[in-house]
Design an enzyme around this catalytic site. Structure first.
Site, PDB file in Angstrom:
ATOM      1  N   LYS A   1       7.521  -8.908 -38.189  1.00 38.26           N
ATOM      2  CA  LYS A   1       6.419  -8.841 -37.214  1.00 38.26           C
ATOM      3  C   LYS A   1       5.348  -9.837 -37.601  1.00 38.26           C
ATOM      4  O   LYS A   1       4.946  -9.877 -38.771  1.00 38.26           O
ATOM      5  CB  LYS A   1       5.824  -7.430 -37.210  1.00 38.26           C
ATOM      6  CG  LYS A   1       4.724  -7.273 -36.191  1.00 38.26           C
ATOM      7  CD  LYS A   1       3.587  -6.378 -36.651  1.00 38.26           C
ATOM      8  CE  LYS A   1       2.654  -7.089 -37.614  1.00 38.26           C
ATOM      9  NZ  LYS A   1       1.393  -6.374 -37.861  1.00 38.26           N
TER      10      LYS A   1
ATOM     11  N   ARG B   1       9.686  -8.449 -33.921  1.00 29.79           N
ATOM     12  CA  ARG B   1       8.552  -7.954 -33.127  1.00 29.79           C
ATOM     13  C   ARG B   1       7.597  -9.105 -32.811  1.00 29.79           C
ATOM     14  O   ARG B   1       7.751 -10.216 -33.310  1.00 29.79           O
ATOM     15  CB  ARG B   1       7.880  -6.820 -33.884  1.00 29.79           C
ATOM     16  CG  ARG B   1       8.770  -5.557 -33.919  1.00 29.79           C
ATOM     17  CD  ARG B   1       8.156  -4.480 -34.786  1.00 29.79           C
ATOM     18  NE  ARG B   1       6.775  -4.238 -34.411  1.00 29.79           N
ATOM     19  CZ  ARG B   1       5.839  -3.760 -35.233  1.00 29.79           C
ATOM     20  NH1 ARG B   1       6.141  -3.502 -36.501  1.00 29.79           N
ATOM     21  NH2 ARG B   1       4.613  -3.576 -34.805  1.00 29.79           N
TER      22      ARG B   1
ATOM     23  N   GLY C   1      14.358  -0.952  11.005  1.00 26.40           N
ATOM     24  CA  GLY C   1      14.112  -1.420  12.360  1.00 26.40           C
ATOM     25  C   GLY C   1      15.283  -2.292  12.797  1.00 26.40           C
ATOM     26  O   GLY C   1      15.832  -3.048  11.994  1.00 26.40           O
TER      27      GLY C   1
ATOM     28  N   ALA D   1       0.825  -1.209   0.000  1.00 25.47           N
ATOM     29  CA  ALA D   1       0.000   0.000   0.000  1.00 25.47           C
ATOM     30  C   ALA D   1       0.862   1.262   0.000  1.00 25.47           C
ATOM     31  O   ALA D   1       0.399   2.338   0.344  1.00 25.47           O
ATOM     32  CB  ALA D   1      -0.945  -0.010   1.192  1.00 25.47           C
TER      33      ALA D   1
ATOM     34  N   ARG E   1       8.101   9.036  -3.964  1.00 30.08           N
ATOM     35  CA  ARG E   1       9.475   9.355  -4.381  1.00 30.08           C
ATOM     36  C   ARG E   1       9.813   8.801  -5.754  1.00 30.08           C
ATOM     37  O   ARG E   1      10.859   9.125  -6.318  1.00 30.08           O
ATOM     38  CB  ARG E   1      10.475   8.850  -3.331  1.00 30.08           C
ATOM     39  CG  ARG E   1      10.368   9.668  -2.030  1.00 30.08           C
ATOM     40  CD  ARG E   1      11.165   9.023  -0.926  1.00 30.08           C
ATOM     41  NE  ARG E   1      12.590   9.048  -1.198  1.00 30.08           N
ATOM     42  CZ  ARG E   1      13.445   8.102  -0.793  1.00 30.08           C
ATOM     43  NH1 ARG E   1      13.001   7.050  -0.124  1.00 30.08           N
ATOM     44  NH2 ARG E   1      14.715   8.206  -1.071  1.00 30.08           N
TER      45      ARG E   1
ATOM     46  N   SER F   1      13.130  -7.684 -59.629  1.00 29.41           N
ATOM     47  CA  SER F   1      13.407  -6.626 -58.650  1.00 29.41           C
ATOM     48  C   SER F   1      12.688  -5.341 -59.022  1.00 29.41           C
ATOM     49  O   SER F   1      12.411  -5.070 -60.183  1.00 29.41           O
ATOM     50  CB  SER F   1      14.911  -6.402 -58.524  1.00 29.41           C
ATOM     51  OG  SER F   1      15.416  -5.964 -59.743  1.00 29.41           O
TER      52      SER F   1
HETATM   53  C1  UD1 Z   1       9.610  -1.221   7.682  1.00 25.32           C
HETATM   54  C2  UD1 Z   1       9.782  -1.850   9.068  1.00 25.32           C
HETATM   55  C3  UD1 Z   1      11.261  -1.821   9.433  1.00 25.32           C
HETATM   56  C4  UD1 Z   1      12.070  -2.529   8.364  1.00 25.32           C
HETATM   57  C5  UD1 Z   1      11.793  -1.945   6.994  1.00 25.32           C
HETATM   58  C6  UD1 Z   1      12.442  -2.796   5.916  1.00 25.32           C
HETATM   59  C7  UD1 Z   1       7.770  -1.441  10.334  1.00 25.32           C
HETATM   60  C8  UD1 Z   1       7.105  -0.561  11.339  1.00 25.32           C
HETATM   61  N1  UD1 Z   1       9.004  -1.095  10.011  1.00 25.32           N
HETATM   62  O1  UD1 Z   1       9.999   0.134   7.828  1.00 25.32           O
HETATM   63  O2  UD1 Z   1      11.463  -2.440  10.670  1.00 25.32           O
HETATM   64  O3  UD1 Z   1      13.450  -2.429   8.676  1.00 25.32           O
HETATM   65  O4  UD1 Z   1      10.375  -1.921   6.715  1.00 25.32           O
HETATM   66  O5  UD1 Z   1      12.333  -2.180   4.672  1.00 25.32           O
HETATM   67  O6  UD1 Z   1       7.182  -2.381   9.883  1.00 25.32           O
HETATM   68  N2  UD1 Z   1       3.034  -0.594   3.971  1.00 25.32           N
HETATM   69  C9  UD1 Z   1       1.677  -0.717   3.789  1.00 25.32           C
HETATM   70  N3  UD1 Z   1       0.852   0.047   4.547  1.00 25.32           N
HETATM   71  C10 UD1 Z   1       1.316   0.917   5.457  1.00 25.32           C
HETATM   72  C11 UD1 Z   1       2.700   1.044   5.629  1.00 25.32           C
HETATM   73  C12 UD1 Z   1       3.553   0.248   4.865  1.00 25.32           C
HETATM   74  O7  UD1 Z   1       1.228  -1.508   2.968  1.00 25.32           O
HETATM   75  O8  UD1 Z   1       0.491   1.566   6.100  1.00 25.32           O
HETATM   76  C13 UD1 Z   1       3.929  -1.426   3.145  1.00 25.32           C
HETATM   77  C14 UD1 Z   1       4.748  -0.619   2.187  1.00 25.32           C
HETATM   78  O9  UD1 Z   1       4.127  -0.572   0.915  1.00 25.32           O
HETATM   79  C15 UD1 Z   1       6.045  -1.414   2.117  1.00 25.32           C
HETATM   80  C16 UD1 Z   1       6.139  -2.056   3.478  1.00 25.32           C
HETATM   81  O10 UD1 Z   1       4.844  -2.043   4.021  1.00 25.32           O
HETATM   82  O11 UD1 Z   1       5.977  -2.422   1.151  1.00 25.32           O
HETATM   83  C17 UD1 Z   1       7.113  -1.357   4.402  1.00 25.32           C
HETATM   84  O12 UD1 Z   1       6.667  -0.032   4.586  1.00 25.32           O
HETATM   85  P1  UD1 Z   1       7.664   1.172   4.764  1.00 25.32           P
HETATM   86  O13 UD1 Z   1       6.934   2.416   4.970  1.00 25.32           O
HETATM   87  O14 UD1 Z   1       8.675   1.148   3.692  1.00 25.32           O
HETATM   88  O15 UD1 Z   1       8.326   0.760   6.161  1.00 25.32           O
HETATM   89  P2  UD1 Z   1       9.647   1.292   6.765  1.00 25.32           P
HETATM   90  O16 UD1 Z   1       9.356   2.512   7.558  1.00 25.32           O
HETATM   91  O17 UD1 Z   1      10.696   1.380   5.751  1.00 25.32           O
END
Ligand code: UD1
Ligand code: CA
Length: 443
Positions: free
Chosen positions: A340, A322, A147, A16, A21, A412
């Site tokens: 193609k 293609r 984390g 989600a 970025r 040709s």
């Molecule tokens: C998260 C972890 C962190 C880990 C890191 C690895 C948590 C709180 N932190 O941090 O420990 O080292 O990933 O990359 O879990 N996502 C959702 N919904 C949300 C938030 C996130 O679907 O509300 C999904 C994002 O699309 C992504 C993943 O969860 O695929 C991680 O989310 P992201 O915001 O990148 O977490 P980090 O803060 O990087």
């Protein structure tokens, strides 16, 4: 606990992310590596690990993600997370959608496409060894933003997020990949205990680790290679992950017997199939859906997509195949030729500067330089059929629909608008006139 067959495990793929970025209108997980969306790579790895029908947590742009994955024939269930309130909240959306399975669960990230199936089976096998919760950790070259795994006496106590970490915890380089395995019935009681009283005001799934310890669950971790966990947040990272993906695919193919004269200059797709004893010269681009049979040579600067190349065939240099190009055994497509939706029979040749589209070319036929199949009348596409052993003289236009039968010969420079019977010579051009002494004087 009952032994955990990975085949009974279900993937939850968190996807989600807003992906702001990326500076793109496309949802982040639909950006492609090797011509396959990031999230489809993760789904493919999960399937290869024996996991079925993943649960995807989708947010902004979710409909586009669903549509694209469905188009690609992938099966999945969706939990919608309208507001991005954290990884724990994302898992809660799966629960609220009634999609948490009875068996074990593997949480994966939709934007990390380099994940290997063994990493998933490795984490799940720890559940067999008696663990209730397994975190996939890694040694980070730079731990900033991740984390941290807080391990005490060999036991994983908690994961502390960067924003909450004290200086001693920040010094820890053992980090959370975001991948976790939960035993049957373990995830739901932990979700119920998550709160959002932290620096980000989010529900952290990572808080489940300390909570699991308190609830008497057995918590452990495995170690993975950082390179397999790389996530994509920007176009720069997308290019880095693409480069790593390409390097891996090339290595696989070379180890399987494909010769690459300059591997770094060959771009492959996720589904490129190349048999042993194929030679790839430098600077070749493979789009999706290409398969090359043994003994073929793809010469420099060729571009292929949706094409099949038969045994011993030669393509290029500077050729374009293609979708629907089907090149027969020992056939040749030479420089500046485009094919193609056309079949070339065994040993047929399109050696120079030609366009062959919506056509069937018989075995041993020779298509002279600059020949064009005029397949499009501005409204519809039409077929050109060229028989076995036919000879098309250089710079001919074959106006489709038209059939040149076996062993027929086209002079040709002809514009061919009528069928040519087998064995006949067709000439369709203005007659030459020589005017005695009438050459203009120079100077
Ligand atoms: C998260 C972890 C962190 C880990 C890191 C690895 C948590 C709180 N932190 O941090 O420990 O080292 O990933 O990359 O879990 N996502 C959702 N919904 C949300 C938030 C996130 O679907 O509300 C999904 C994002 O699309 C992504 C993943 O969860 O695929 C991680 O989310 P992201 O915001 O990148 O977490 P980090 O803060 O990087
Ligand atoms: Ca992240």
């Amino acid at each position: 606990m009952a032994p955990t067959d990975p085949k009974n495990a279900t993937a939850i793929i968190l996807a989600a992310g807003e992906g702001t970025r990326m500076r793109s209108a496309l949802p982040k997980v639909l950006h492609q590596v090797g011509h396959l969306p990031l999230i489809a790579h993760v789904m493919k790895a999960a399937r290869a690990a024996g996991l079925d029908r993943p649960r995807l947590v989708l947010g902004h742009g979710g409909e586009a993600v669903e549509a694209e994955l469905t188009k690609r024939g992938l099966a999945f269930d969706v939990a919608v997370q309208a507001e991005r309130l954290g990884t724990g909240h994302a898992a809660m959306m799966v629960r609220d959608a009634g999609l948490i399975p009875d068996g074990p669960v593997m949480v994966l990230l939709g934007d990390a496409p380099l994940i290997r199936p063994e990493l998933i089976t490795g984490a799940l096998s720890k559940l067999n060894d008696g663990a209730d919760l397994v975190v996939v950790g890694f040694e980070a070259a730079d731990p900033t933003g991740y984390g941290r795994l807080i391990v005490d006496g060999g036991r994983l106590q908690a994961i502390v997020e960067e924003k909450e970490a004290d200086p001693a915890q920040k010094a820890v380089t053992l980090c959370n990949s975001g991948l976790m395995a939960f035993g049957p019935g373990v995830l739901e009681p932990l979700l119920a205990g998550l709160t959002n009283d932290n620096a980000k005001g989010e529900y952290y799934l990572t808080d489940a680790i300390a909570l699991a310890g308190k609830k008497g669950f057995t918590v452990t971790y495995t170690l993975a290679d950082e390179a397999d966990l790389a996530g994509v947040n920007t176009k720069v990272e997308l290019a880095e992950v693409e480069a790593e993906f390409q390097a891996r695919r090339r290595t696989e193919l070379m180890l399987a017997g494909v010769t690459m004269q300059a591997p770094d200059t060959v771009m492959l797709a996720h589904d490129t199939e190349i048999a042993p004893d194929v030679t790839l010269e430098p600077n070749i681009v493979f789009g999706p859906g290409v398969s090359i049979a043994t003994g073929a040579t793809i010469r420099a600067f060729s571009h292929l997509e949706g094409a099949t190349v038969g045994e011993g065939a030669q393509i290029g240099p500077f050729a374009r195949l293609r979708p629907g190009a089907d090149i027969g055994t020992d056939a040749k497509v030479g420089n500046f030729s485009e094919v193609k939706k056309a079949t070339l029979g065994e040993g047929a040749k399109v050696n120079h500067l030609s366009y062959v589209g919506d056509a069937t070319v018989g075995a041993g036929a020779n298509i002279g330089a600059g020949t064009i199949t005029c397949n499009y009348d501005g409204t519809n596409k039409h077929e050109t059929v060229i028989g076995e052993g036919a000879f098309i003289g250089s710079n001919s236009s074959l106006v489709a629909p038209v059939t040149i039968e076996d062993s027929a010969y086209v002079g040709s420079g002809s514009v061919i608008t009528k069928d040519v019977p087998a064995g006949d010579l067709a000439i369709g051009r203005g007659r030459q006139v020589n005017l005695k002494g009438r050459a203009p004087k120079k100077g």
